[in-house]
Enzyme design. Structure first.
Site, mmCIF file in Angstrom:
data_model
loop_
_atom_site.group_PDB
_atom_site.id
_atom_site.type_symbol
_atom_site.label_atom_id
_atom_site.label_comp_id
_atom_site.label_asym_id
_atom_site.label_seq_id
_atom_site.Cartn_x
_atom_site.Cartn_y
_atom_site.Cartn_z
ATOM 1 N N SER A 168 55.822 49.442 10.573
ATOM 2 C CA SER A 168 55.515 49.437 9.142
ATOM 3 C C SER A 168 55.166 50.847 8.674
ATOM 4 C CB SER A 168 54.393 48.426 8.865
ATOM 5 O OG SER A 168 54.267 48.144 7.498
ATOM 6 N N ASP A 270 61.801 39.738 6.192
ATOM 7 C CA ASP A 270 60.824 40.760 5.812
ATOM 8 C C ASP A 270 61.183 41.345 4.457
ATOM 9 O OD1 ASP A 270 58.860 42.713 5.810
ATOM 10 O OD2 ASP A 270 59.915 44.016 7.221
ATOM 11 N N HIS A 300 57.303 39.978 8.172
ATOM 12 C CA HIS A 300 56.639 41.230 8.494
ATOM 13 C C HIS A 300 55.527 41.017 9.525
ATOM 14 C CE1 HIS A 300 56.209 45.447 7.545
ATOM 15 N NE2 HIS A 300 54.900 45.309 7.563
#
Length: 338
Positions: A168, A270, A300
């Site tokens: 991320s 995601d 995610h």
């Protein structure tokens, strides 16, 4: 005093109109390192810069602590965690457990970096901390230097087999750290052989389809992502700032930067899915080496939220294979569909 909330990150971080910042700092939210080892992995914390509050957590297979005979040196992974640039640290249980599993599965030393967080420290502070952490690691590969050597790295790390890993926001940080430092060649004699980016955090003002269609009950929503960018980017910037959008005007020309071979893992559910595809395709057009792994059923941060699910196991296996195979300099395009 104006006590109106302007940002609220799941109660963990609150920003008020008068500039006051609240962080939930409950000791029960954090895991202490263990020299005795957890699941065959020892860990410890090392402060790199006390003034900045910059520190790292090191992970080492426990068998290397008490070695009586010469063992082979281990690959070294420098890990930058996610959290929208504003949340978490290596001591958060989900991230600590992920790193334990990574160390054990890959058979590597892992350096997990506790970089400075926004909004107290807006970007590029995290990028600067990335570079400092890499300087500290690379100082072990040469004689002398400005940093104190750590015995775990000095005795057990193979500095010809160094990899970056970021999930991320951490993928964004690792990307920009390499770009801002001048590319992988800047770290010689340390050799950065590859980088693994899991659902890396990039974006732009123009919404992608996966952003527009993101359900409100997803772990990462568009509202949450926008809030992270608002408090992390330089004041007055929007999502077309080069820190968010590496293809915007004013961003470094990536075709001129020596990036390592990449493995990029994308979640099919995601919100960042489409921006991840754009990132990979753009790099391949620049002649960079990019492997793509698509996990169609995952949203995610699945690897931290569901560490024992089949997709998490497949991701760990793919990371291990990527590191053990020493990717070549040629362009690679491999897509796995879960």
């Amino acid at each position: 005093m104006d006590s109106e909330e302007v940002e609220n990150m799941r109660g963990l971080l609150k920003v008020y109109r008068d500039g006051t910042i609240f962080r939930l700092e409950n000791p029960r939210m954090f895991v202490q390192p263990s020299l005795q080892g957890e699941g065959g992995v020892a860990s410890k914390d090392v402060v790199l810069n006390e003034t900045l509050g910059l520190w790292v957590r090191l992970y080492l297979p426990s068998s290397y602590l008490q070695q009586q005979t010469e063992k082979r040196r281990l690959p070294l992974i420098v890990y930058f965690h996610g959290g929208g640039f504003c949340l978490f640290s290596p001591a958060v249980p989900d991230l600590h457990n992920f790193t334990l599993k990574l160390t054990q599965s890959v058979g590597a030393i892992v350096v997990s970096v506790a970089y400075r967080l926004a909004p107290e420290h807006r970007l590029p502070a995290a990028y600067d901390d990335c570079i400092t952490a890499l300087q500290w690691v690379s100082s072990h590969a040469v004689d002398g230097g400005d940093f104190e050597r750590d015995p775990w790295l000095h005795s057990h790390a193979d500095f010809s087999q160094v990899y970056l890993l970021g999930d991320s926001a951490g993928g964004n940080i690792a990307h920009h750290g390499v770009v801002r430092s001048g590319g992988v060649e800047a770290w010689s004699p340390m050799k950065i052989r590859g980088a693994i980016f899991v659902q890396p955090g990039f974006g732009a003002e123009k919404r992608t389809r996966s952003e527009s269609e993101c359900p409100p009950d997803a772990f990462l929503t568009l509202q949450h992502s926008d809030a992270c960018w608002r408090i992390s980017l330089p004041v007055g910037s929007n999502r077309d700032h080069p820190f968010c959008n590496p293809w915007s005007d004013g961003a470094p020309k990536l075709e001129d930067v020596t990036l390592p071979p990449l493995l990029v893992a994308i979640g099919g559910r995601d919100m960042l899915r489409d921006s991840n595809y754009v990132y990979c395709e753009s790099l391949k057009q620049c002649g960079k080496s990019v492997e793509v792994m698509v996990l169609e059923e995952e949203g995610h941060a699945f690897y931290a939220l569901k560490p024992h699910c089949q997709s998490s196991e497949r991701l760990m296996e793919r990371i291990s294979r990527f590191i053990s195979s020493s990717p070549s300099e040629s362009v690679i395009d491999i897509t796995d569909v879960a």
